[in-house]
Design a protein around this motif. Structure first.
Motif, PDB file in Angstrom:
ATOM      1  N   LEU A   1      76.385  42.015  38.965  1.00  0.00           N
ATOM      2  CA  LEU A   1      75.417  42.247  37.898  1.00  0.00           C
ATOM      3  C   LEU A   1      74.517  43.443  38.189  1.00  0.00           C
ATOM      4  CD1 LEU A   1      74.155  38.702  36.815  1.00  0.00           C
ATOM      5  CD2 LEU A   1      75.362  40.362  35.390  1.00  0.00           C
ATOM      6  N   VAL A   2      74.097  43.583  39.435  1.00  0.00           N
ATOM      7  CA  VAL A   2      73.162  44.657  39.776  1.00  0.00           C
ATOM      8  C   VAL A   2      73.879  45.940  40.173  1.00  0.00           C
ATOM      9  CG1 VAL A   2      71.413  42.993  40.482  1.00  0.00           C
ATOM     10  CG2 VAL A   2      72.975  43.927  42.197  1.00  0.00           C
ATOM     11  N   SER A   3      75.201  45.921  40.203  1.00  0.00           N
ATOM     12  CA  SER A   3      75.962  47.092  40.632  1.00  0.00           C
ATOM     13  C   SER A   3      76.120  48.099  39.504  1.00  0.00           C
ATOM     14  CB  SER A   3      77.348  46.664  41.120  1.00  0.00           C
ATOM     15  OG  SER A   3      78.181  47.789  41.318  1.00  0.00           O
ATOM     16  N   PRO A   4      75.968  49.403  39.791  1.00  0.00           N
ATOM     17  CA  PRO A   4      76.219  50.424  38.763  1.00  0.00           C
ATOM     18  C   PRO A   4      77.676  50.412  38.293  1.00  0.00           C
ATOM     19  CG  PRO A   4      75.007  51.350  40.619  1.00  0.00           C
ATOM     20  CD  PRO A   4      75.470  49.987  41.038  1.00  0.00           C
ATOM     21  N   GLY A   5      78.583  49.942  39.160  1.00  0.00           N
ATOM     22  CA  GLY A   5      79.986  49.846  38.792  1.00  0.00           C
ATOM     23  C   GLY A   5      80.371  48.455  38.334  1.00  0.00           C
ATOM     24  N   GLN A   6      79.515  47.808  37.579  1.00  0.00           N
ATOM     25  CA  GLN A   6      79.703  46.428  37.137  1.00  0.00           C
ATOM     26  C   GLN A   6      81.076  46.215  36.498  1.00  0.00           C
ATOM     27  OE1 GLN A   6      77.003  45.397  33.998  1.00  0.00           O
ATOM     28  NE2 GLN A   6      77.807  43.324  33.734  1.00  0.00           N
TER      29      GLN A   6
END
Length: 481
Positions: A318-323
Motif C-alpha cells: 500500500l505504501v510502495s510507489p510501485g503498488q
C-alpha cells in the motif's frame, strides 16, 4: 469476556453471513456453468496441463488429489448447495463445530477452484471472496456472541480494499488527478451495464464531482472505520452508497457487492433494528449466546494474530510507489492487496468473432455480456461473472492476453463444441459447424443522444482490421501473429 463480544454486532453479523452465502452461491454456480468449457479437460486452458506445471504448495487445491470434469462439477455444486443451506439459515442453527465446518468447507472448496482457475479466476474479487470467506469461518453460529476481533478484521479488509483502490488511482492515470477519468470510463469499462450509456452522457462537471467524491470515499473515509460508533457506521454507509452507485454504472462481478456486504457488517444493530421488521430480526438472530467457549475464543485470537502477521506485505504494498493493483502473497489467499483501474482506457476496441456458412456469408457470434451488434443494449449480469466476456475485453487491449486460449476458442467454435457454445448468447449456426471462423477488431463508441433517437442503437462501431485471419479445422491453433 466482555472485551471479546461485539454487543452491537448481532444483526450486522447475521446480515453479513447471509449475504456472503448468497455470493458464494453465485460464485459456485458460475464456476459450474463456465468451468468445463474454460478449464475442463478439453477447455481453453485445461486444468490437467496446469497441474503438471504447478504443485500443491504453490496452489493448494483438492484437484491435486484428483481431477475430472465430473469431480469439478461435484465440487462446485456441493459448494453451491452448502451456500444455499447457509443462506436459508440452516448453518447458523447448527452446533458451533458443525457450523464452523460448513464455512471452512465453503472456503476450501472455492479456494480449490480459484487455485486451478488460471487466468479465468485471476481477478481481484476471487481473492477477496477467499479472504472474506476465511474470516467468516470464525464468526460463529447464532448461539455464539459475535467476536469483536473478527468484525474488526472485516473492517481491515474493507479498509485495504478501498484505500488500495484509491491509492492505485492517484499513483496511476493522470486523469484521476485532474478529475477527467469518467469522461471515458463508463464507455471503455470491461462490461458496461444497461445504465452505463446514461452515466457516460452525464454533464462533464458532474463527472468531476463523481471522481472527487470517489477520492474522498477511498482515501479519507476508510480511516473512520476504526472510530467508535456511530462514526464507523456512517463511514461504512458512505462506502455502501458509493458501491451501489458503481453497481448501477457497470458489471464488476461481485466486487462491489462484496464491498457492500463488508460495509453492512460495520453498521450497528440500532440501524438494522430500525430497517428490518421484527420477524426478520428474529429469524436472523434466533437465540442469544451464553458464555463464550474458551477454545473458540482461543481460535479467534490465533486467527487475529495470523492475519496481523500476514498483513505486513499488503501494508508495504500500500505504501510502495510501485503498488501492485491486485496480488496475493501466499497460496491460501488469506490477506491480499486490492486495487482497480489504475489506468483508464480512452478508446474502446472489441473483437467480433464470425463464422462462415455454406453460402459464403460471415455470421456474427453473440456474447452474453460484452458489446456486440450496435443495437444490442448491455445487460445487467453482476454479481454473476462472465469470464470469457471479460477476457475478450483484455484480448482487445493486447494480443498477448489472447494466448494461448483464443486460438483454442476458434477451434472449439469450428467443432461446434456444446460446452463452448453455452458460453455464448447467440450461435448463428444453431449447433452446426461453420466452414471457417475469423475475428475482426472494431472501434466502438457510444452513440450520441441524436443517434440514439434516430437508430435506437447505443453503440456505433467502425472496422479497424483483422484480429485473427480466417481458419478452418485444418489450420486452427496454428501460430498467429
Amino acid at each position: 469476556m466482555e472485551w471479546f463480544v461485539a454487543e452491537d454486532g448481532w444483526l450486522g453479523r447475521a446480515v453479513f453471513l447471509h449475504a456472503l452465502a448468497a455470493l458464494y452461491v453465485v460464485a459456485f454456480v458460475a464456476a459450474a456453468r463456465q468451468g468445463p468449457a474454460l478449464i475442463g479437460t478439453r477447455g481453453l486452458t485445461p486444468v490437467p496441463d496446469h497441474l503438471r506445471r504447478v504443485g500443491f504448495r504453490q496452489a493448494p487445491s483438492v484437484f491435486h488429489r484428483w481431477w475430472s470434469d465430473r469431480f469439478f462439477l461435484a465440487v462446485c455444486w456441493t459448494g453451491a448447495g452448502l451456500a444455499a443451506l447457509t443462506l436459508a439459515g440452516v448453518t447458523a442453527r447448527l452446533p458451533l463445530v458443525a457450523s464452523t465446518a460448513v464455512w471452512l468447507a465453503l472456503w476450501a472448496l472455492y479456494l480449490s477452484v480459484v487455485n486451478v482457475g488460471q487466468l479465468w479466476w485471476s481477478f481481484g474479487w476471487e481473492s477477496l471472496l477467499c479472504e472474506v470467506g476465511f474470516l467468516a469461518v470464525f464468526l460463529g453460529n447464532a448461539a455464539v456472541a459475535p467476536p469483536l476481533l473478527v468484525l474488526l478484521l472485516l473492517r481491515w479488509v474493507l479498509f485495504r480494499l478501498e484505500l488500495g483502490a484509491g491509492l492505485i488511482k492517484m499513483r496511476g492515470d493522470p486523469c484521476w488527478r485532474d478529475l477527467t477519468c469518467l469522461h471515458h470510463h463508463h464507455e471503455t469499462q470491461p462490461m458496461p451495464g444497461p445504465l452505463s450509456w446514461f452515466f457516460h452522457h452525464l454533464p462533464g462537471p458532474l463527472h468531476r464531482v463523481e471522481v472527487a467524491a470517489n477520492h474522498v470515499t477511498q482515501l479519507v473515509v476508510p480511516f473512520g472505520l476504526f472510530l467508535p460508533q456511530p462514526v464507523a457506521g456512517v463511514c461504512a454507509g458512505i462506502m455502501l452508497v458509493t458501491q451501489l452507485w458503481l453497481v448501477a454504472s457497470g458489471n464488476f462481478a461481485w466486487l462491489n457487492w462484496l464491498a457492500v456486504v463488508l460495509a453492512a457488517s460495520v453498521l450497528p444493530d440500532a440501524f438494522w433494528a430500525w430497517l428490518l421488521p421484527r420477524p426478520v430480526q428474529d429469524w436472523l438472530v434466533p437465540a442469544q449466546a451464553g458464555a463464550t467457549p474458551y477454545p473458540w475464543a482461543g481460535a479467534v485470537l490465533l486467527v487475529t494474530a495470523l492475519v496481523l502477521v500476514l498483513s505486513w506485505r499488503p501494508v508495504l504494498n500500500l505504501v510502495s510507489p510501485g503498488q501492485a493493483m491486485n496480488a496475493s502473497f501466499e497460496p491460501l489467499r488469506l490477506v491480499n492487496t486490492y486495487g482497480a483501474f489504475g489506468s483508464v482506457t480512452k478508446v474502446r476496441h472489441e473483437i467480433v468473432v464470425e463464422g462462415l456458412d455454406e453460402d459464403g456469408v460471415w455470421r456474427e457470434y453473440g456474447f452474453r455480456g460484452k458489446p456486440g451488434p450496435p443495437g444490442r443494449w448491455p445487460r445487467q449480469y453482476a454479481p454473476y461473472h462472465l469470464r470469457l466476456d471479460w477476457m475478450m475485453w483484455f484480448a482487445a487491449l493486447s494480443r498477448r492476453y489472447a494466448r494461448p486460449w483464443f486460438p483454442r476458442l476458434l477451434r472449439r467454435l469450428l467443432e461446434a463444441d456444446p460446452a463452448t457454445l453455452r458460453l455464448l448468447a447467440v450461435d448463428p449456426f444453431d449447433g452446426r459447424r461453420p466452414e471457417a471462423v475469423r475475428a475482426l477488431l472494431y472501434r466502438y463508441r457510444y452513440t450520441t443522444w441524436a443517434e440514439l433517437r434516430a437508430t435506437r442503437a447505443c453503440w456505433h462501431r467502425d472496422l479497424v482490421g483483422e484480429f485473427a485471419h480466417p481458419v478452418t479445422l485444418a489450420t486452427a491453433e496454428a501460430d498467429w501473429a
